[in-house]
Design a protein around this motif. Structure first.
Motif, PDB file in Angstrom:
ATOM      1  N   ALA A   1       0.888  -1.228   0.203  1.00  0.00           N
ATOM      2  CA  ALA A   1       0.063  -0.136   0.097  1.00  0.00           C
ATOM      3  C   ALA A   1       0.862   1.236   0.040  1.00  0.00           C
ATOM      4  O   ALA A   1       0.113   2.481   0.088  1.00  0.00           O
ATOM      5  CB  ALA A   1      -0.990  -0.085   1.058  1.00  0.00           C
ATOM      6  N   ALA A   2       2.118   1.278  -0.351  1.00  0.00           N
ATOM      7  CA  ALA A   2       3.134   2.430  -0.333  1.00  0.00           C
ATOM      8  C   ALA A   2       2.849   3.487   0.948  1.00  0.00           C
ATOM      9  O   ALA A   2       2.764   4.570   0.714  1.00  0.00           O
ATOM     10  CB  ALA A   2       2.753   3.066  -1.723  1.00  0.00           C
TER      11      ALA A   2
ATOM     12  N   THR B   1       2.474   0.064  -6.774  1.00  0.00           N
ATOM     13  CA  THR B   1       1.729  -1.015  -5.645  1.00  0.00           C
ATOM     14  C   THR B   1       2.063  -2.499  -5.771  1.00  0.00           C
ATOM     15  O   THR B   1       1.904  -3.100  -4.967  1.00  0.00           O
ATOM     16  CB  THR B   1       0.197  -0.697  -5.613  1.00  0.00           C
ATOM     17  OG1 THR B   1      -0.160  -0.838  -6.876  1.00  0.00           O
ATOM     18  CG2 THR B   1       0.124   0.646  -5.085  1.00  0.00           C
ATOM     19  N   ILE B   2       2.586  -2.650  -7.216  1.00  0.00           N
ATOM     20  CA  ILE B   2       3.037  -4.263  -7.368  1.00  0.00           C
ATOM     21  C   ILE B   2       4.495  -4.163  -7.480  1.00  0.00           C
ATOM     22  O   ILE B   2       4.863  -3.722  -8.352  1.00  0.00           O
ATOM     23  CB  ILE B   2       2.210  -4.900  -8.372  1.00  0.00           C
ATOM     24  CG1 ILE B   2       0.672  -4.700  -8.310  1.00  0.00           C
ATOM     25  CG2 ILE B   2       2.817  -6.133  -8.794  1.00  0.00           C
ATOM     26  CD1 ILE B   2       0.206  -5.348  -7.037  1.00  0.00           C
ATOM     27  N   LEU B   3       5.227  -4.986  -6.664  1.00  0.00           N
ATOM     28  CA  LEU B   3       6.747  -5.032  -6.807  1.00  0.00           C
ATOM     29  C   LEU B   3       6.939  -6.506  -7.207  1.00  0.00           C
ATOM     30  O   LEU B   3       6.385  -7.493  -6.402  1.00  0.00           O
ATOM     31  CB  LEU B   3       7.178  -4.681  -5.348  1.00  0.00           C
ATOM     32  CG  LEU B   3       7.065  -3.456  -4.678  1.00  0.00           C
ATOM     33  CD1 LEU B   3       7.640  -2.822  -3.693  1.00  0.00           C
ATOM     34  CD2 LEU B   3       7.012  -2.140  -5.977  1.00  0.00           C
TER      35      LEU B   3
ATOM     36  N   ASP C   1      10.885  -5.525 -11.105  1.00  0.00           N
ATOM     37  CA  ASP C   1       9.887  -4.386 -12.023  1.00  0.00           C
ATOM     38  C   ASP C   1       8.910  -4.001 -10.656  1.00  0.00           C
ATOM     39  O   ASP C   1       8.927  -4.541  -9.658  1.00  0.00           O
ATOM     40  CB  ASP C   1       9.186  -5.420 -12.786  1.00  0.00           C
ATOM     41  CG  ASP C   1       8.439  -4.540 -13.941  1.00  0.00           C
ATOM     42  OD1 ASP C   1       8.482  -3.301 -13.960  1.00  0.00           O
ATOM     43  OD2 ASP C   1       7.743  -5.233 -14.737  1.00  0.00           O
ATOM     44  N   ALA C   2       8.319  -2.549 -11.207  1.00  0.00           N
ATOM     45  CA  ALA C   2       7.118  -2.251 -10.089  1.00  0.00           C
ATOM     46  C   ALA C   2       6.065  -1.310 -11.144  1.00  0.00           C
ATOM     47  O   ALA C   2       6.593  -0.851 -11.965  1.00  0.00           O
ATOM     48  CB  ALA C   2       8.200  -1.162  -9.438  1.00  0.00           C
ATOM     49  N   TRP C   3       5.162  -1.726 -10.560  1.00  0.00           N
ATOM     50  CA  TRP C   3       3.901  -1.213 -11.491  1.00  0.00           C
ATOM     51  C   TRP C   3       2.627  -0.880 -10.772  1.00  0.00           C
ATOM     52  O   TRP C   3       2.733  -1.414  -9.599  1.00  0.00           O
ATOM     53  CB  TRP C   3       3.596  -2.044 -12.807  1.00  0.00           C
ATOM     54  CG  TRP C   3       3.763  -3.520 -12.539  1.00  0.00           C
ATOM     55  CD1 TRP C   3       4.747  -4.277 -13.189  1.00  0.00           C
ATOM     56  CD2 TRP C   3       2.756  -4.511 -12.410  1.00  0.00           C
ATOM     57  NE1 TRP C   3       4.587  -5.646 -12.742  1.00  0.00           N
ATOM     58  CE2 TRP C   3       3.093  -5.601 -12.496  1.00  0.00           C
ATOM     59  CE3 TRP C   3       1.271  -4.217 -12.196  1.00  0.00           C
ATOM     60  CZ2 TRP C   3       2.489  -6.879 -12.232  1.00  0.00           C
ATOM     61  CZ3 TRP C   3       0.602  -5.349 -11.880  1.00  0.00           C
ATOM     62  CH2 TRP C   3       1.011  -6.531 -11.818  1.00  0.00           C
ATOM     63  N   GLY C   4       1.647  -0.412 -11.296  1.00  0.00           N
ATOM     64  CA  GLY C   4       0.357  -0.142 -10.608  1.00  0.00           C
ATOM     65  C   GLY C   4       0.056   1.307 -10.155  1.00  0.00           C
ATOM     66  O   GLY C   4      -0.805   1.451  -9.317  1.00  0.00           O
TER      67      GLY C   4
END
Length: 172
Positions: free
Chosen positions: A96-97, A111-113, A124-127
């Protein structure tokens, strides 16, 4: 015991009553013994103090790995909400950062690591801007990533790179 058409009085009533009484007493003894054993076991389980740290049982096949995961400087991590592993062994974490539930605006950070399972390196990291509270994550056998957003009451199907393929549910 009597036979059909018989009045049921075969003169063995006293013997039958004695046998039934013995059976009842036997069952009562078994129930009492069971209750005593359960009570003794419960007492044994609850009366001991917790083990000291030195006496703690082994953690099993898992261990803490210092420095895993490796979060880049400046990135807010956590709370971690769910973890999944994809077909390539990569570890995906929904987080949830730094936010808590009860928000209504999408989180502006990734929010997706996606981490390397051995090194903990962030691959990678996205969302960004997609999820309000990405509470659950799963990877299906085809490699698609499914994320539930508990604040939006929605389910997202995404590619392994984070591109939205489908959403289920409506924005409230």
């Amino acid at each position: 015991m009597g036979t059909p058409g018989d009045d049921g009085d075969d003169g063995d009533d006293g013997d039958e009553r004695a046998a039934c009484g013995a059976q009842r007493r036997g069952r009562l003894r078994a129930i009492t013994a069971g209750a005593l054993a359960a009570g003794a076991l419960a007492g044994a389980c609850t009366s001991r103090p917790p083990p000291a740290a030195d006496d703690a049982p082994a953690a099993g096949p898992y261990e803490v790995v210092d420095g895993w995961p490796r979060i880049p400087d400046g990135m807010t991590f956590g709370p971690a909400l769910d973890v999944a592993v994809d077909g390539r062994g990569r570890v995906l974490v929904s987080h949830a950062a730094g936010r808590t539930s009860g928000n209504d605006a999408p989180i502006g950070e990734a929010t997706i690591l996606v981490f390397d399972p051995e090194t903990g390196e962030l691959l990678d990291a996205w969302g960004e801007g997609l999820f309000v509270y990405p509470h659950g994550i799963e990877v299906d056998r085809n490699g698609f990533v499914w994320v539930t957003d508990s604040e939006q009451d929605r389910v997202f199907k995404l590619t392994p790179e984070g591109d939205v393929v489908m959403t289920l549910g409506e924005v409230p």
